[in-house]
Design a protein around this motif. Structure first.
Motif: not given
Length: 242
Positions: A97, A99-101, A105, A135-136, A139, A144, A147-148
């Motif tokens: 979570q 890391s996505t913020e 990638d 991740t969604r 994002s 973002r 999306l990763p």
């Protein structure tokens, strides 16, 4: 706070087009966020396209905007990838979570020797779906444009093979080299984070033998949920993303 939603089915859009979300996302936007006609929101497709404009339809089944502005955001290069060891509780999920913020990638779930949590059988698909949902949502929260990717579960041997074409950087508290001292080129960077008990010695040997580099973050020992995000912040600065 800006409102940002995702509709991965959008292929393209232009100023003046009508772009929408439906299903649970539309229902949440209207009933929980209480968005109404005339307010401005953004809708992205998770692949760099972000359309912004005023709401023209605000129903439980659909929220639509008339596009007033289009952004086409290029994907970051080189890519930053997090290879996160499966961990007990929600520590691996928290790492994904945050890391996505912070702009990762892609994320790779890794079954390390000391991973207490295991994805086996039907749990593999369930775990992948769970990380994809995380991740969604992260994002959307961080607005973002991309999306990763959540890649397939890997073993240590499969992870080691990535060293052939990436900077495979293994976070290890006893490493002599600091992450801030690593020299990077145009290859993608894969950050390897172990589970609660750390990476087993034989795994470290296998990764180094394949071409990975051991790196440390300061003099302390970070939790598995913290190490990856901290390293991503360092790399984002080194790669002038920030």
């Amino acid at each position: 706070m800006a409102h940002f939603y995702l509709n991965e089915l959008i292929e393209s859009a232009a100023v003046g087009d009508r772009v929408s979300i439906d299903g649970p996302e539309a229902r949440h936007a209207v009933t929980v966020s209480r968005l109404a006609v005339g307010e401005t929101v953004s809708i992205g497709n998770g692949r760099g396209l972000v359309a912004t404009g005023p709401i023209v339809t605000a129903e439980h089944t659909e929220l639509a905007i008339e596009v007033a502005e289009i952004r086409d955001v290029p994907r970051g290069a080189p890519a930053i990838v997090l290879a996160q060891a499966l961990a007990k509780g929600d520590r691996d999920e928290l790492a994904v979570q945050v890391s996505t913020e912070l702009g990762v990638d892609a994320v790779i779930p890794w079954t390390a020797a000391r991973s207490i949590s295991r994805w086996e059988g039907s749990k593999i698909a369930k775990g992948h779906d769970r990380w994809s949902a995380i991740t969604r949502e992260a994002s959307k929260q961080s607005i973002r444009a991309w999306l990763p990717d959540v890649l397939d579960l890997v073993s240590t041997n499969q992870l080691a093979k990535l060293a052939a074409h990436t900077h495979l950087l293994v976070l290890e508290p006893t490493a002599e080299q600091a992450l801030t001292a690593v020299e990077l080129d145009d290859r993608d960077v894969v950050l390897v984070v172990g589970p609660e008990g750390g990476i087993a010695p034989h795994e470290l040997d296998a990764l180094v033998a394949a071409g990975a580099s051991l790196v440390r973050l300061g003099d302390g020992v970070l939790r598995t949920s913290t190490a990856g995000p901290a390293a991503i912040a360092v790399l984002s600065a080194k790669l002038t993303r920030w």
